[in-house]
Write an enzyme that holds these catalytic residues in place. Structure first.
Site, PDB file in Angstrom:
ATOM      1  N   GLU A   1      -5.150  -4.747  10.931  1.00  0.00           N
ATOM      2  CA  GLU A   1      -4.138  -3.707  11.085  1.00  0.00           C
ATOM      3  C   GLU A   1      -4.371  -2.941  12.384  1.00  0.00           C
ATOM      4  OE1 GLU A   1      -2.293  -2.632   7.043  1.00  0.00           O
ATOM      5  OE2 GLU A   1      -3.940  -1.258   7.431  1.00  0.00           O
TER       6      GLU A   1
ATOM      7  N   GLU B   1      -6.696   4.903   8.112  1.00  0.00           N
ATOM      8  CA  GLU B   1      -6.477   6.312   7.731  1.00  0.00           C
ATOM      9  C   GLU B   1      -7.726   6.877   7.051  1.00  0.00           C
ATOM     10  OE1 GLU B   1      -2.866   5.606   5.562  1.00  0.00           O
ATOM     11  OE2 GLU B   1      -1.888   5.084   7.451  1.00  0.00           O
TER      12      GLU B   1
ATOM     13  N   ASN C   1       0.859  -1.184   0.000  1.00  0.00           N
ATOM     14  CA  ASN C   1       0.000   0.000   0.000  1.00  0.00           C
ATOM     15  C   ASN C   1       0.899   1.239   0.000  1.00  0.00           C
ATOM     16  OD1 ASN C   1      -1.850   2.031   0.538  1.00  0.00           O
ATOM     17  ND2 ASN C   1      -2.255   1.376   2.655  1.00  0.00           N
TER      18      ASN C   1
ATOM     19  N   GLY D   1       2.704   2.409  10.744  1.00  0.00           N
ATOM     20  CA  GLY D   1       3.661   3.494  10.534  1.00  0.00           C
ATOM     21  C   GLY D   1       4.407   3.917  11.791  1.00  0.00           C
TER      22      GLY D   1
ATOM     23  N   SER E   1       3.626  -1.922  10.413  1.00  0.00           N
ATOM     24  CA  SER E   1       5.079  -2.002  10.598  1.00  0.00           C
ATOM     25  C   SER E   1       5.652  -3.396  10.309  1.00  0.00           C
ATOM     26  CB  SER E   1       5.479  -1.534  12.005  1.00  0.00           C
ATOM     27  OG  SER E   1       5.127  -0.162  12.172  1.00  0.00           O
TER      28      SER E   1
ATOM     29  N   HIS F   1      -9.429   1.209   5.414  1.00  0.00           N
ATOM     30  CA  HIS F   1      -8.131   1.461   6.040  1.00  0.00           C
ATOM     31  C   HIS F   1      -8.335   2.460   7.183  1.00  0.00           C
ATOM     32  CE1 HIS F   1      -4.026   2.686   6.735  1.00  0.00           C
ATOM     33  NE2 HIS F   1      -3.655   1.586   6.101  1.00  0.00           N
TER      34      HIS F   1
ATOM     35  N   LYS G   1       0.101   4.309  -0.267  1.00  0.00           N
ATOM     36  CA  LYS G   1      -0.530   5.504   0.311  1.00  0.00           C
ATOM     37  C   LYS G   1      -0.260   6.713  -0.603  1.00  0.00           C
ATOM     38  CE  LYS G   1      -0.079   3.316   4.756  1.00  0.00           C
ATOM     39  NZ  LYS G   1      -0.023   3.424   6.204  1.00  0.00           N
TER      40      LYS G   1
HETATM   41  P1  PGA Z   1       2.974   0.380   7.616  1.00  0.00           P
HETATM   42  O1  PGA Z   1       1.511   0.589   7.004  1.00  0.00           O
HETATM   43  O2  PGA Z   1       3.485  -0.946   7.085  1.00  0.00           O
HETATM   44  O3  PGA Z   1       3.755   1.545   7.145  1.00  0.00           O
HETATM   45  O4  PGA Z   1       2.810   0.338   9.102  1.00  0.00           O
HETATM   46  C1  PGA Z   1       0.636  -0.507   6.821  1.00  0.00           C
HETATM   47  C2  PGA Z   1      -0.690   0.003   6.295  1.00  0.00           C
HETATM   48  O5  PGA Z   1      -1.153   1.048   6.752  1.00  0.00           O
HETATM   49  O6  PGA Z   1      -1.315  -0.626   5.425  1.00  0.00           O
END
Ligand code: PGA
Length: 254
Positions: free
Chosen positions: A171, A101, A9, A177, A217, A99, A11
């Site tokens: 997640e 976000e 992803n 992140g 992460s 997601h 983003k």
């Molecule tokens: P990350 O993001 O691996 O940077 O933690 C995962 C995601 O939000 O899909």
């Protein structure tokens, strides 16, 4: 059927040129492995790059194209939005929905996500549906109740046939992140719980056949340990999907 899957992803990162370079590096590095290993790889770039990157992927082997979002309506006066049918028409196969976000910054709730799910499925695309608890919820010991509600309201309204098309991504928000990964035991515990909820809402076969990814992460160092858990079928990768070597190492972790 349940499969091993790694989705990147991106983003809101990368220019078009950076994106093309990253994808060529990835296809060069994994072309052979992906073909033989049975791991399905999905790359989810931003909207403007989808068509060109999709073409590169078709030329480069068994890597699939995904989008990060879509609108719930089929078409119409929704300035700035992109429909599932548009995504389908440029070769997209998967769409990430729910997601954290999107839930947090764009106020997407389970009601809206239900409509988006229907739109994605109606266009013949496969949703990657994200669920996950906040740190506050985990510390209050409410993770399972929270996830149960998210699954019920967000996902389990689908028919058996519709649900067959869904991949779930667990997640935990506190791990996204942040560099703070869930331990493999924490991930396994939640994945097993999700599978149990699917068995209750549908049946044991559906539970067994659903691909459940871990996200938050995940990286080249911890992927092997996470993917070795019986109920973890792969990963939804953010930061580490932006570096060809890291992403490739994650794919090879199976
Ligand atoms: P990350 O993001 O691996 O940077 O933690 C995962 C995601 O939000 O899909």
């Amino acid at each position: 059927m349940r499969k091993n899957l790694v989705a990147g992803n991106w983003k809101m990162n990368m220019t078009y040129q950076d994106g093309l370079a990253l994808v060529s590096e990835i296809t060069n590095m994994v072309a052979d492995e992906v073909g033989g290993s049975g791991v399905e790889v999905v790359i989810c770039p931003p909207f403007p790059f989808l068509h060109s990157i999709g073409k590169l992927l078709t030329a480069g082997g068994n890597i699939h194209l995904g989008a990060q979002n879509c609108h719930q309506k089929e078409s119409g006066a929704f300035t700035g939005e992109v429909s599932a049918k548009m995504l389908q028409s440029v070769g997209v196969e998967y769409v990430i929905l729910g997601h954290s976000e999107r839930r947090q910054y764009f106020h997407e709730d389970n009601e809206l996500l239900s409509q988006k799910l229907k739109a994605v499925l109606a266009a013949g695309l496969k949703p990657i549906f994200c669920v996950g608890e906040s740190l506050e919820t985990r510390e209050a010991d409410e993770t399972f109740a929270y996830l149960e509600k998210q699954l019920k309201e967000g996902l389990f309204h689908l028919s058996n046939e519709e649900f067959d098309q869904v991949t779930i991504a667990y997640e935990p928000i506190w791990a996204i992140g942040t560099g703070k990964t869930a331990t493999s035991q924490q991930a396994q515990e939640v994945h097993a719980f999700i599978r149990e909820q699917i068995a209750r809402a549908y049946d044991a076969e559906a539970a067994l056949n659903t691909t459940i990814l871990y996200g938050g992460s995940a990286n080249a160092q911890n992927a092997r340990e996470l993917f070795s858990q019986p109920d973890v079928d792969g990963g939804l990768i953010g930061g580490a999907a932006l570096k060809s070597r890291d992403f490739t190492e994650i794919i090879k972790s199976f």
